[in-house]
Design a protein around this motif. Sequence first.
Motif, short mmCIF file in Angstrom:
data_model
loop_
_atom_site.label_atom_id
_atom_site.label_comp_id
_atom_site.label_asym_id
_atom_site.label_seq_id
_atom_site.Cartn_x
_atom_site.Cartn_y
_atom_site.Cartn_z
N MET A 158 0.82 -1.21 0.00
CA MET A 158 0.00 0.00 0.00
C MET A 158 0.86 1.27 0.00
N ALA A 191 1.62 3.78 -3.13
CA ALA A 191 1.17 5.16 -2.91
C ALA A 191 2.33 6.13 -3.10
N ALA A 216 2.59 8.99 -5.90
CA ALA A 216 2.82 10.37 -5.49
C ALA A 216 4.00 10.98 -6.24
N MET A 267 -4.92 1.63 -10.71
CA MET A 267 -5.62 1.41 -9.44
C MET A 267 -6.49 0.16 -9.54
#
Length: 131
Positions: free
Chosen positions: A79, A83, A87, A106
């Motif tokens: 996760m 992420a 980012a 996603m």
Amino acid sequence: MNRKRFLPLLGLFIAVTSFANLFRGFLSGKGIDADVLVIGNALIFLISLLSLYFHIKGFLDKNVQVFLRSVYGSLMIKMFGLAAIAAVYILVMKKEVNKPALFICMGLYVLYTIIEIRQVFHLLKEKKNNG
């Protein structure tokens, strides 16, 4: 460790990568950057392999605490790692972020996670049947 557990992940990776490369023009026409899709798929695949490895390794250990640590550890890696990658991509590309490809990635994250969980459940079922 049984290598057949990793085959469904490999199959999804090959299918998505092949589709993105074979239908590059079609994807481009829909506003989807095939390169972002291929790279995102590769990163999700690699992290999912690592995550599944931790799940299986923890599952095969007799200590329940080891299994719980491996599940939480793999969840954190998957996760937060993905992420952080998303980012960085968003920060670097700024207004040129290819949102359709990012949303597809996603969705791929969800598919890889489902496959990963199914493999762990199959392992549980086998262990239950073998005593």
